[in-house]
Enzyme design. Structure first.
Site: not given
Length: 125
Positions: A104-105
């Site tokens: 998750c970025v």
């Protein structure tokens, strides 16, 4: 054999790509954004509404490929703002109950200026 997956229950691709590709028992989805397939418009203005629409779009693509969230082995999640991380997770955990591997970025900007996008890799025999 490579099979292109398409369903009208998820938004059509907005570029030169497929909603998903199935090959050798694996499904690779393109990133889904919170576009309502019935209207073609972004659904919701907050992260909860948008994450829900993203997951519903993924659900439709998975179903068209003959699989489901239980068979997802990896997700990649993109957020426009990491301040939305907890609210995004609250929606995500309702759909991805098998707890697949995940990245998750935060990114600078997403298509149509949406707040989130998710792609998955799943088993799809």
């Amino acid at each position: 054999m490579i099979t292109k997956i398409y369903t009208d229950k998820a938004p059509a691709a907005i570029g030169p790509y497929s909603q998903a590709i199935k090959v050798n028992g694996m499904l690779f989805t393109s990133g889904q954004i919170p576009v309502d397939p019935a209207t073609g418009e972004v659904s919701g203005s907050d992260i909860t509404a948008q994450a829900t629409q993203v997951c519903e779009n993924l659900k439709a693509v998975l179903a068209e490929a003959g699989t489901s969230f239980e068979n997802v082995i990896k997700t990649t999640c993109f957020l426009a703002d990491m301040a939305d991380f907890a609210a995004f997770n609250a929606v995500y955990e309702k759909y991805f109950v098998s707890k697949p591997a995940r990245s998750c970025v935060a990114v600078k900007q997403l298509p149509k200026s949406v707040l989130c996008e998710v792609e998955v890799v799943a088993l799809a025999e």
